[in-house]
Write a protein that holds these residues in place. Structure first.
Motif, mmCIF file in Angstrom:
data_model
loop_
_atom_site.group_PDB
_atom_site.id
_atom_site.type_symbol
_atom_site.label_atom_id
_atom_site.label_comp_id
_atom_site.label_asym_id
_atom_site.label_seq_id
_atom_site.Cartn_x
_atom_site.Cartn_y
_atom_site.Cartn_z
ATOM 1 N N ILE A 120 -22.386 21.525 -7.604
ATOM 2 C CA ILE A 120 -21.447 22.506 -8.148
ATOM 3 C C ILE A 120 -20.341 22.786 -7.134
ATOM 4 N N VAL A 121 -20.724 22.926 -5.860
ATOM 5 C CA VAL A 121 -19.740 23.214 -4.816
ATOM 6 C C VAL A 121 -18.821 22.019 -4.588
ATOM 7 N N LEU A 122 -19.403 20.834 -4.440
ATOM 8 C CA LEU A 122 -18.606 19.646 -4.120
ATOM 9 C C LEU A 122 -17.672 19.269 -5.264
ATOM 10 N N GLU A 123 -18.107 19.492 -6.491
ATOM 11 C CA GLU A 123 -17.293 19.137 -7.652
ATOM 12 C C GLU A 123 -16.391 20.279 -8.113
ATOM 13 N N ARG A 124 -16.521 21.457 -7.460
ATOM 14 C CA ARG A 124 -15.704 22.632 -7.796
ATOM 15 C C ARG A 124 -15.869 23.019 -9.272
ATOM 16 N N THR A 125 -17.106 23.057 -9.724
ATOM 17 C CA THR A 125 -17.385 23.366 -11.132
ATOM 18 C C THR A 125 -18.163 24.673 -11.271
ATOM 19 N N GLY A 126 -17.988 25.585 -10.316
ATOM 20 C CA GLY A 126 -18.708 26.841 -10.364
ATOM 21 C C GLY A 126 -18.204 27.773 -11.441
ATOM 22 N N SER A 127 -18.813 28.927 -11.519
ATOM 23 C CA SER A 127 -18.517 29.892 -12.573
ATOM 24 C C SER A 127 -17.306 30.755 -12.197
ATOM 25 N N ARG A 128 -16.695 31.340 -13.211
ATOM 26 C CA ARG A 128 -15.597 32.275 -12.998
ATOM 27 C C ARG A 128 -16.161 33.528 -12.323
ATOM 28 N N THR A 129 -15.687 33.790 -11.110
ATOM 29 C CA THR A 129 -16.314 34.788 -10.263
ATOM 30 C C THR A 129 -15.333 35.901 -9.911
ATOM 31 N N GLY A 130 -15.818 37.135 -9.944
ATOM 32 C CA GLY A 130 -15.053 38.280 -9.494
ATOM 33 C C GLY A 130 -15.668 38.859 -8.236
ATOM 34 N N MET A 131 -14.900 39.707 -7.558
ATOM 35 C CA MET A 131 -15.391 40.339 -6.330
ATOM 36 C C MET A 131 -14.957 41.803 -6.301
ATOM 37 N N ILE A 132 -15.870 42.662 -5.869
ATOM 38 C CA ILE A 132 -15.560 44.057 -5.579
ATOM 39 C C ILE A 132 -15.761 44.244 -4.084
ATOM 40 N N THR A 133 -14.715 44.710 -3.395
ATOM 41 C CA THR A 133 -14.775 44.748 -1.942
ATOM 42 C C THR A 133 -14.103 45.994 -1.390
ATOM 43 N N THR A 134 -14.249 46.211 -0.091
ATOM 44 C CA THR A 134 -13.662 47.358 0.588
ATOM 45 C C THR A 134 -12.140 47.280 0.540
ATOM 46 N N ARG A 135 -11.492 48.376 0.239
ATOM 47 C CA ARG A 135 -10.024 48.398 0.170
ATOM 48 C C ARG A 135 -9.423 47.922 1.495
ATOM 49 N N GLY A 136 -8.448 47.004 1.379
ATOM 50 C CA GLY A 136 -7.821 46.436 2.561
ATOM 51 C C GLY A 136 -8.397 45.094 2.979
ATOM 52 N N PHE A 137 -9.473 44.640 2.312
ATOM 53 C CA PHE A 137 -10.148 43.417 2.739
ATOM 54 C C PHE A 137 -10.293 42.392 1.610
ATOM 55 N N ARG A 138 -9.472 42.510 0.582
ATOM 56 C CA ARG A 138 -9.598 41.593 -0.554
ATOM 57 C C ARG A 138 -9.238 40.154 -0.188
ATOM 58 N N ASP A 139 -8.412 39.968 0.851
ATOM 59 C CA ASP A 139 -7.958 38.625 1.215
ATOM 60 C C ASP A 139 -8.769 37.999 2.338
ATOM 61 N N LEU A 140 -9.862 38.626 2.715
ATOM 62 C CA LEU A 140 -10.632 38.128 3.848
ATOM 63 C C LEU A 140 -11.144 36.707 3.625
ATOM 64 N N ILE A 141 -11.647 36.416 2.420
ATOM 65 C CA ILE A 141 -12.200 35.074 2.197
ATOM 66 C C ILE A 141 -11.105 34.026 2.120
ATOM 67 N N TYR A 142 -9.855 34.452 1.948
ATOM 68 C CA TYR A 142 -8.725 33.521 1.952
ATOM 69 C C TYR A 142 -8.212 33.288 3.373
ATOM 70 N N ILE A 143 -8.141 34.360 4.172
ATOM 71 C CA ILE A 143 -7.630 34.252 5.538
ATOM 72 C C ILE A 143 -8.596 33.466 6.413
ATOM 73 N N GLY A 144 -9.894 33.781 6.308
ATOM 74 C CA GLY A 144 -10.894 33.095 7.121
ATOM 75 C C GLY A 144 -10.741 33.432 8.591
ATOM 76 N N ARG A 145 -11.048 32.463 9.437
ATOM 77 C CA ARG A 145 -10.874 32.618 10.884
ATOM 78 C C ARG A 145 -9.821 31.627 11.370
#
Length: 265
Positions: A14-39
């Motif tokens: 699923i990960v390698l083929e990018r066929t996962g499910s439509r996913t939402g996230m609820i997160t701390t205000r100010g940190f919505r872009d953390l998984i995009y920025i990374g390290r």
């Protein structure tokens, strides 16, 4: 059959083929872009022109990453109380977007999970059929980027993996109801079906791990200690190395699959 141990690449594919499910996230205000920025680690250290694998595509679209007011600070003190009205508004938005899974990722929830637990309760009330991943349950570790990424990945692969596992479990139960059925885990151990459904990221590297454990056993049987294994399937080819017949664990912060960081041993 008294016992069945099942290794599967369903989560990995699923990960390698990018066929996962439509996913939402609820997160701390100010940190919505953390998984995009990374390290500041990049595949090509000195190039500013490069595709970063965890961004394209992102596990969770930006408009499906919804911030809410809350903040917990070390050593687990509530700095900003959880705004439940904002949480319910966020859940309503995600329900309207027809997401199949929701990741809940708050700062320092591994020190105090109260806010995440409350959001989990609200999601159970308002989106009972949705696969929910809670960061303090999936990866109760410090370093918010890796924890958020692992939780998002857990949600992304959760619905399809769950359907597969339940179908497999029901099928085995119909044929051999007394069989003890477990899944191979990425750390070389095993998981119950319910454990694998709640934390499907624990299945991600189970194939190569099973291969190297089997390879070590075969090597010892023929008098050879050091082993290299190769697992080739329809989606990926995985190499395992066991110098001196010893398994070695990668550090949790160095583990990734398909370009996404995931905190699994």
């Amino acid at each position: 059959v008294e016992q069945l141990l099942h290794g599967t690449t369903v989560a990995t594919n699923i990960v390698l083929e990018r066929t996962g499910s439509r996913t939402g996230m609820i997160t701390t205000r100010g940190f919505r872009d953390l998984i995009y920025i990374g390290r500041h680690r990049r595949p090509k250290t000195f190039s500013i022109y490069q595709d970063l694998p965890w961004r394209e595509p992102s596990l969770v679209e930006r408009r499906l990453r919804i911030p809410v007011s809350e903040r917990i600070v070390p050593p687990g003190v509530v700095h900003t109380p959880l705004d439940e009205a904002e949480v319910r508004a966020a859940v309503a938005r995600l329900r309207a977007e027809n997401v199949d899974a929701v990741a809940v990722c708050f700062l320092f929830s591994f020190l105090n999970p109260a806010h995440e637990q409350r959001v989990k309760e609200i999601l159970a009330e308002e989106m009972p059929d949705t696969h929910v991943s809670i960061s303090h349950e999936v990866a109760p570790q410090h370093r918010e980027y890796e924890r958020f990424s692992t939780t998002a990945l857990n949600a992304y692969i959760g619905p399809k993996t769950s359907r597969y596992l339940r179908h497999m479990h029901d099928g085995v139960g119909a044929v051999a109801p007394d069989t003890d059925f477990h899944l191979m885990a990425s750390n070389g151990g095993t998981l119950t079906v319910e454990g694998a459904i709640s934390r499907p990221t624990q299945l991600l590297m189970s194939g190569p791990v099973a291969g190297i454990i089997g390879g070590i056993a075969v090597g010892r049987a023929v008098g050879l200690e050091s082993v290299i294994t190769l697992d080739v399937g329809g989606t990926s080819a995985d190499i395992g190395v066991a110098p001196g017949g010893q398994l070695r664990m990668k550090h949790l912060y160095d583990t990734n699959i398909g370009g996404y960081d995931v905190m699994v041993p």
